[in-house]
Write a protein that holds these residues in place. Structure first.
Motif, short mmCIF file in Angstrom:
data_model
loop_
_atom_site.label_atom_id
_atom_site.label_comp_id
_atom_site.label_asym_id
_atom_site.label_seq_id
_atom_site.Cartn_x
_atom_site.Cartn_y
_atom_site.Cartn_z
N MET A 108 0.86 -1.21 0.00
CA MET A 108 0.00 0.00 0.00
C MET A 108 0.88 1.24 0.00
O MET A 108 1.83 1.35 0.78
CB MET A 108 -0.90 0.00 1.24
N SER A 109 0.60 2.17 -0.90
CA SER A 109 1.42 3.36 -1.03
C SER A 109 1.19 4.29 0.15
O SER A 109 0.11 4.34 0.75
CB SER A 109 1.09 4.09 -2.34
N ARG A 110 2.22 5.05 0.46
CA ARG A 110 2.13 5.99 1.57
C ARG A 110 1.34 7.22 1.14
O ARG A 110 1.39 7.64 -0.02
CB ARG A 110 3.53 6.39 2.03
N PRO A 111 0.59 7.85 2.07
CA PRO A 111 -0.17 9.06 1.72
C PRO A 111 0.77 10.19 1.32
O PRO A 111 1.88 10.32 1.86
CB PRO A 111 -0.93 9.39 2.99
N ARG A 112 0.32 11.00 0.37
CA ARG A 112 1.11 12.11 -0.14
C ARG A 112 0.56 13.43 0.42
O ARG A 112 -0.61 13.74 0.23
CB ARG A 112 1.08 12.13 -1.67
N ILE A 113 1.43 14.17 1.07
CA ILE A 113 1.05 15.46 1.65
C ILE A 113 1.85 16.56 0.96
O ILE A 113 3.08 16.48 0.88
CB ILE A 113 1.33 15.50 3.17
N VAL A 114 1.16 17.56 0.42
CA VAL A 114 1.81 18.69 -0.23
C VAL A 114 1.52 19.95 0.58
O VAL A 114 0.36 20.25 0.89
CB VAL A 114 1.35 18.87 -1.68
N ILE A 115 2.57 20.69 0.91
CA ILE A 115 2.44 21.96 1.63
C ILE A 115 2.90 23.06 0.69
O ILE A 115 4.01 23.02 0.16
CB ILE A 115 3.31 21.96 2.90
N VAL A 116 2.04 24.06 0.46
CA VAL A 116 2.36 25.17 -0.42
C VAL A 116 2.74 26.37 0.42
O VAL A 116 1.90 26.94 1.13
CB VAL A 116 1.18 25.52 -1.34
N GLY A 117 4.01 26.77 0.37
CA GLY A 117 4.49 27.92 1.12
C GLY A 117 5.30 27.52 2.34
O GLY A 117 4.91 26.59 3.07
N ALA A 118 6.41 28.21 2.56
CA ALA A 118 7.27 27.91 3.71
C ALA A 118 7.49 29.14 4.57
O ALA A 118 8.59 29.40 5.04
CB ALA A 118 8.62 27.35 3.23
N GLY A 119 6.41 29.91 4.76
CA GLY A 119 6.47 30.99 5.73
C GLY A 119 6.26 30.44 7.13
O GLY A 119 6.52 29.26 7.40
N PHE A 120 5.77 31.27 8.03
CA PHE A 120 5.58 30.82 9.41
C PHE A 120 4.65 29.62 9.49
O PHE A 120 4.93 28.64 10.18
CB PHE A 120 5.06 31.97 10.26
N ALA A 121 3.52 29.69 8.79
CA ALA A 121 2.55 28.60 8.86
C ALA A 121 3.04 27.35 8.15
O ALA A 121 2.98 26.24 8.69
CB ALA A 121 1.22 29.06 8.26
N GLY A 122 3.54 27.51 6.92
CA GLY A 122 3.98 26.34 6.15
C GLY A 122 5.17 25.65 6.76
O GLY A 122 5.23 24.40 6.81
N PHE A 123 6.15 26.42 7.24
CA PHE A 123 7.33 25.82 7.86
C PHE A 123 6.95 25.04 9.11
O PHE A 123 7.39 23.90 9.32
CB PHE A 123 8.34 26.91 8.21
N ARG A 124 6.09 25.63 9.95
CA ARG A 124 5.69 24.95 11.19
C ARG A 124 4.86 23.70 10.87
O ARG A 124 5.01 22.67 11.54
CB ARG A 124 4.88 25.89 12.06
#
Length: 479
Positions: free
Chosen positions: A1-17
């Motif tokens: 079974m493949s692992r779930p894929r999570i994409v985060i758009v943006g690496a500011g305060f919210a995205g980095f955390r």
């Protein structure tokens, strides 16, 4: 079974955390991808210290690959999100395109400069949202003082040593406070300017500085600024900007070559392209930061309208403090949606605010206790060191050096006026000669090619576009 894929758009305060929280929660059980135009997280609160020569630029950046080792980092700007196909389409730094598929999406695209329909502002002002803008302002201020020192005309010397900042919120107040100290230091090294005190104006339509904070902090900041020589003009703004100065709403024309635009921010245009319900440009989400009708999509930070559970009927303000904590909650709730626990709503109790006014001065109210002077300065710097996810020793070392050594009055010329236009959806990226980035390009905008110089230099011919720009010139600055 493949692992779930999570994409985060943006690496500011919210995205980095969010990325750091998910990295720890997933423990290798999910594929986490972070899409960001640059390879670093920018600690925005210390940006005024970069512009004023206190800190070197890399001190306020934290490497994404070096910090988030369990997260795949993709350099690029999100251009289109297909919610039905669950894909994010992006453009890379060399005009290459790509697509990321996801099972869970975290939108943390952040914000850009807020524009107002005031004649001349887009052409003659510069914002303060990214590292390129801070580097440009540092060079620009240094250049104005140097040109003033060599000018034969007294009126020109005064104009070049006059600096206008619009917006007396966090950013504008700190830029004016640090800027006054910086220009005082620069003029002391110029014998021809020994009798000329640089003039700084801080303008805002509100009735006081820092209108979003407690009145005690506002009074402290106002007192420090005025004692330092900053002209605080409340209930006043810019009516028109020209190459030679600004016309104020009270009718006064101020001769200046510097207009810094700090009136606030607006959500990244990416969220507007999704076709989902918005609240004043921000994506509406529920208390668990999930988008209604799209349980696989989470949003946090400046791009999200998050219900304020402490103040029913309101939404949390667009501040770094909220973005940082929302990122953590988003990360935990994404993990919970994949079977890692129960989701929790975002709830935040205010623990106080800090405003750095340069030198040993600051305004702070930790746990509701109002402080000023040296105690506030110590609390403020201690807070920033604790909040930074890296570079603490380097930042502390720069502070120590600034306390015992004079600042370097050198302009590097790496970022030119035309490369940091005010009207841009990508303040984290400097425009490059012959490149594709138009003033409206960036996340959520169509990549249609360079449309020319939308921001004329305020000063000095040296800031113009090179006669033979190389199309492969690397961009300066970043997120």
């Amino acid at each position: 079974m493949s692992r779930p894929r999570i994409v985060i758009v943006g690496a500011g305060f919210a995205g980095f955390r969010a990325a750091r929280t998910l990295e720890r929660a997933a423990r290798g059980r999910a594929d986490i991808t972070l899409l960001n135009p640059t390879d670093y997280f920018l600690y925005l609160p210390l940006l005024p210290q970069v512009a004023s020569g206190v800190l070197e630029a890399r001190r306020v950046t934290v490497s994404l690959p070096g910090t988030l080792r369990g997260v795949r980092h993709v350099l690029g700007e999100a251009g289109r999100i297909d919610l039905d196909a669950r894909t994010v389409h992006y453009t890379g730094p060399e005009d290459d395109t790509g697509t990321l598929s996801y099972d869970r999406l975290v939108l943390a695209a952040g914000s850009v400069n807020k524009l107002l329909p005031i004649p001349g502002v887009a052409e003659h002002a510069h914002g303060f949202r990214g590292l390129p803008e801070a580097l440009y302002l540092r060079d620009h201020i240094t250049r104005q003082v140097e040109l003033a020192a060599s000018a034969d005309n007294a009126a020109e010397r005064v104009a070049r040593c006059t600096f206008a900042v619009v917006g007396a919120g966090y950013t504008g107040t700190e830029v004016a406070a640090h800027g006054q100290l910086f220009t005082d230091s620069l003029t002391r090294s110029q014998p021809s300017l020994k009798d000329l005190r640089p003039r700084w104006l801080l303008l805002d339509v509100a009735s006081r500085v820092l209108p979003e904070l407690d009145e005690r902090l506002s009074r402290t900041a106002d007192r420090v600024l005025r004692e330092r020589g900053v002209e605080v003009r409340t209930e006043t703004s810019v009516k028109e900007a020209t190459p030679d100065g600004v016309l104020l709403t009270d009718g006064e024309f101020v001769d200046t070559r510097t207009l810094v635009w700090c009136v606030g921010v607006r959500p990244d245009p990416l969220v507007d392209s999704l076709g989902l319900p918005l609240e004043r440009g921000r994506l509406l989400v529920g208390p668990t930061l999930q988008v209604p009708g799209r349980p696989e999509v989470f949003a946090c930070g400046d791009a999200a309208a998050v219900p304020d559970l402490e103040n029913p009927g309101q939404y949390t303000p667009m501040t770094a403090q909220h973005a940082w904590r929302q990122g953590q909650v988003a990360g935990r709730n994404v993990a919970a949606s994949l079977g890692g626990g129960e989701p929790r709503p975002y709830r935040h109790r205010n623990l106080g605010f800090v405003v750095d006014l340069g030198g040993a001065q600051a305004a702070a109210d930790p746990l509701g206790i109002p402080l000023s002077g040296v105690p506030a300065g110590l609390v403020t710097r201690g807070y920033h060191l604790a909040a930074m996810p890296g570079n603490r020793v380097r930042v502390a070392a720069d502070w120590l050096l600034d306390a015992v050594l004079p600042r370097q009055s050198v302009q590097l010329g790496l970022v030119r006026s035309w490369s940091v236009p005010l009207d841009t959806a990508s303040p984290e990226l400097a425009r490059v000669p012959g490149g594709r980035r138009a003033a409206s390009s960036g996340p959520g905008a169509a990549h249609t090619g360079d449309t020319g110089n939308s921001s004329a230099p305020l000063v000095a011919p040296s800031t113009g576009t090179p006669k033979n720009p190389r199309p492969d010139t690397p961009s300066e600055g970043g997120q």
